[in-house]
Design an enzyme around this catalytic site. Structure first.
Site, PDB file in Angstrom:
ATOM      1  N   ASP A  42      75.134  87.479  72.745  1.00  0.00           N
ATOM      2  CA  ASP A  42      74.298  86.297  72.951  1.00  0.00           C
ATOM      3  C   ASP A  42      72.950  86.689  73.553  1.00  0.00           C
ATOM      4  OD1 ASP A  42      73.397  83.744  73.254  1.00  0.00           O
ATOM      5  OD2 ASP A  42      74.995  83.075  74.570  1.00  0.00           O
ATOM      6  N   ASP A  43      71.882  86.507  72.805  1.00  0.00           N
ATOM      7  CA  ASP A  43      70.505  86.751  73.273  1.00  0.00           C
ATOM      8  C   ASP A  43      70.126  88.225  73.305  1.00  0.00           C
ATOM      9  OD1 ASP A  43      70.202  84.063  73.529  1.00  0.00           O
ATOM     10  OD2 ASP A  43      69.834  84.040  75.688  1.00  0.00           O
ATOM     11  N   CYS A  81      71.202  79.748  69.715  1.00  0.00           N
ATOM     12  CA  CYS A  81      72.651  79.991  69.740  1.00  0.00           C
ATOM     13  C   CYS A  81      73.487  79.167  68.760  1.00  0.00           C
ATOM     14  CB  CYS A  81      73.188  79.735  71.150  1.00  0.00           C
ATOM     15  SG  CYS A  81      72.247  80.483  72.480  1.00  0.00           S
ATOM     16  N   LYS A 132      82.335  82.718  73.674  1.00  0.00           N
ATOM     17  CA  LYS A 132      81.431  81.569  73.572  1.00  0.00           C
ATOM     18  C   LYS A 132      81.617  80.857  72.239  1.00  0.00           C
ATOM     19  CE  LYS A 132      76.519  80.358  73.444  1.00  0.00           C
ATOM     20  NZ  LYS A 132      75.187  80.649  73.991  1.00  0.00           N
ATOM     21  N   HIS A 134      80.397  77.037  71.696  1.00  0.00           N
ATOM     22  CA  HIS A 134      79.117  76.325  71.674  1.00  0.00           C
ATOM     23  C   HIS A 134      78.916  75.478  70.421  1.00  0.00           C
ATOM     24  CE1 HIS A 134      74.584  76.553  72.980  1.00  0.00           C
ATOM     25  NE2 HIS A 134      75.116  75.351  73.151  1.00  0.00           N
ATOM     26  N   HIS A 218      73.251  86.450  77.840  1.00  0.00           N
ATOM     27  CA  HIS A 218      72.625  85.151  78.094  1.00  0.00           C
ATOM     28  C   HIS A 218      72.586  84.887  79.599  1.00  0.00           C
ATOM     29  CE1 HIS A 218      72.150  80.746  78.085  1.00  0.00           C
ATOM     30  NE2 HIS A 218      71.859  80.803  76.795  1.00  0.00           N
ATOM     31  N   ASP A 277      73.064  86.872  68.038  1.00  0.00           N
ATOM     32  CA  ASP A 277      72.874  85.490  67.587  1.00  0.00           C
ATOM     33  C   ASP A 277      71.421  85.041  67.489  1.00  0.00           C
ATOM     34  OD1 ASP A 277      72.322  85.263  70.310  1.00  0.00           O
ATOM     35  OD2 ASP A 277      73.457  83.404  70.564  1.00  0.00           O
ATOM     36  N   ASN A 278      70.492  85.799  68.032  1.00  0.00           N
ATOM     37  CA  ASN A 278      69.068  85.487  67.902  1.00  0.00           C
ATOM     38  C   ASN A 278      68.273  86.630  68.520  1.00  0.00           C
ATOM     39  OD1 ASN A 278      70.051  82.989  70.148  1.00  0.00           O
ATOM     40  ND2 ASN A 278      68.855  84.716  70.894  1.00  0.00           N
TER      41      ASN A 278
END
Length: 579
Positions: A42-43, A81, A132, A134, A218, A277-278
């Site tokens: 994540d991130d 996300c 996660k 979400h 994250h 994810d990004n």
């Protein structure tokens, strides 16, 4: 659920409602169907990996995996996300699944979407997710409602948000296992990988699909000091040091997972995917202006998380499956995206293929074939209702049309510094026309709601929280614990579906139940559909209770807590129960 078409290596017969899979685990074209492990962090951006040229980040395990994998080097996701996760799990552009934000009720994925987990389960795999989710924390939107036999996760988009257990701080936190709160010991990423190892060991003798989605790196940026200290010594600003320490902790845990696959003799026939994810949240630049000499690393790309430029959505994608020959350092530079993962796994693992996908199978590319020219799209909406051209990119292998008017030759200008729209007006027109068609493709999804179920046997009572409030004015959004602690004067409504007619109680609270603290209000009010009620409350009262007879069907719920000074805010926590 949408219709299926048939995968190239798998036959489905439906006879009087009975689904029969022909072909089993062995095909004449290749090895036994693999186990599948998909790890998504994540991130973490493209530049937050040593093998991508970052001279400071410590990721020896990912660097080794990089050298053992087929790598998609022009692979794109959404800039944030929830949209990425919905597209990844469905093979459809995220907005079509009901997801275009990370809060405000727009991170909830429509329950009729067909997920990877449902396809694997139907094909006889054991399915598990860790970390996660979400995409919705209430029935029928939870991972266990969407095809995962086992699900161990934190609610919302991060620890310390909305429905997450109030007081969690990444260490020794309670998280949710199949809808039930469970105490844990240790650091959050270690906990996720511990459970992933358990899942693999328990199902080592049967085909499995494991979706391991870490919440790190994250924010909030909590990590054991030993991980952050190394980066501080290198001159990293504080937040970047902690962020990078979280990345290295993930790498250590990846080492544990890959070593266990080796010791169980599962590595050869495990299809292992690593992606993020990004774009990077904190590794690409010292945008906070904190003291330190390290300025960040982004492989020359422009901007990071949330951006429509490549730094916001071009991410790593490593795929390793030794038994099928997908091993060794090999790059595929064709334009690809998250929507391609489902159809690719469907072909590789003999899964039924849902109809109406936006992605394509990448198996020909993985096998060394050329890809026909294609056009892909990303946008970052993060608003209650999508806005045309907002933070958008139209992509081909050569071009990026950004925000309708900026054009970049990505092969000559990967940093997207030189806008060449005036030199190539015909390209601008062509990409604008492609976007118009894509936008029309999305618009049927704009006006509906993905609704939280009330009164279902699978979840009763239902805990509603402000993370999922629908708001018109985004300043009214309350999505994290700090805002709750500070008593932010926000409000919104929940879009719900009454699953079964009956008598329902609504318990309004300013704090979650386990804290049992006062409402800090003089009056409580609630509106469910066209029914409304109010009551005076005392200074030390911790909850206000209301009851209504509700018919099955869609409706909305909104609440108000009046303050002694006359201001109003919504009840941050509402517990709805069918009697």
């Amino acid at each position: 659920m949408r219709n299926y078409t048939i995968g190239t290596r798998f036959t489905i017969l439906v006879i009087w409602g009975i689904t029969i899979a022909l072909g089993g685990c062995q095909t004449s074209e290749g090895p036994q169907r693999p186990n599948v492990i998909l790890v998504i962090t994540d991130d973490q951006g493209y530049g937050d990996i040593g093998a991508h040229g970052n001279p400071a980040i410590r990721t020896p395990v990912l660097d080794r995996l990089h050298g053992e994998s087929v790598r998609l080097t022009d692979f794109h996701v959404d800039p944030t996300c929830s949209p990425t996760r919905s597209a990844l799990l469905t093979g459809r552009y995220s907005t079509r699944t009901g997801v275009w934000h990370t809060i405000m009720g727009r991170s909830l994925m429509a329950p009729e979407e067909v997920t990877l987990a449902e396809l694997f389960a139907e094909a006889g795999y054991r399915t598990g997710m860790v970390g996660k989710w979400h995409l919705g924390d209430n029935y029928p939107l939870r991972p266990q409602d969407q095809g995962f036999e086992e699900a161990f996760y934190h609610p919302a988009g991060g620890v310390g948000q909305g429905p997450d257990y109030f007081g969690n701080d990444y260490f020794d936190d309670p998280y949710v296992r199949n809808g039930v709160l469970e105490e844990t010991e240790g650091y959050v990423t270690d906990v996720w990988f511990d459970d992933a190892l358990r899942f693999v060991e328990e199902h080592q003798d049967e085909p499995f699909f494991l979706y391991l989605a870490t919440n790190a790196p994250h924010g909030p940026y909590f990590v054991e000091e030993e991980y952050a200290a190394h980066y501080r010594e290198l001159g990293f600003p504080d937040v970047m040091a902690r962020f990078s320490g979280m990345v290295t902790n993930i790498d250590d845990n990846m080492g544990r997972l890959l070593a266990r696959l080796d010791s169980l003799e599962l590595s050869e026939n495990t299809l292992f995917i690593f992606m993020t994810d990004n774009g990077s949240a904190e590794g690409w630049a010292n945008w906070r202006g904190q003291e330190g000499t390290w300025e960040g690393f982004n492989v020359g790309m422009r901007q990071g998380k949330g951006s429509e430029y490549d730094g916001g959505h071009r991410v790593p994608f490593f795929l390793r499956w030794p038994a099928a020959g997908y091993v060794g350092s090999r790059e595929v530079d064709a334009l690809t995206a998250h929507i391609d993962v489902l159809p690719t796994l469907a072909e590789l693992c003999d899964l039924p293929v849902p109809a109406d996908l936006d992605g394509v199978s990448l198996v020909p590319l993985l096998d060394g074939e050329e890809q026909a020219e294609r056009t892909l799209f990303v946008h970052s909406q993060r608003v209650p209702y999508p806005i045309k051209w907002r933070k958008s990119a139209v992509m081909t292998e050569r071009w990026r049309l950004v925000n309708q008017n900026e054009l970049y030759d990505i092969q000559e200008d990967p940093g997207q510094e030189n806008d060449v729209a005036e030199q190539f007006p015909e390209v601008v027109d062509e990409l604008r026309a492609a976007y118009e068609q894509w936008w029309d493709h999305l618009t049927p999804s704009f006006d509906g709601y993905v609704r939280i179920g009330l009164g279902a046997d699978a979840e009763n009572p239902v805990a509603l929280n402000p993370h999922d409030w629908h708001v018109v004015d985004q300043s009214q959004s309350v999505w994290n614990h700090r805002q709750v602690e500070n008593g932010k004067m926000g409000n919104g409504y929940w879009a719900v579906e009454v699953v079964e007619s009956g008598r329902y109680t609504f318990e309004l609270r300013r704090w979650p139940r386990h804290m049992d603290q006062p409402l800090e209000s003089t009056e409580a009010r609630i509106k469910v559909g066209d029914q409304e009620a109010r009551m005076a409350v005392t200074e030390d009262q911790t909850a206000a209770m209301f009851s209504f007879d509700l018919a099955a069907g869609p409706t909305t719920v909104q609440t108000w807590l009046a303050q002694p000074d006359g201001q109003e805010r919504g009840a941050y926590f509402v517990y709805a129960e069918r009697e």
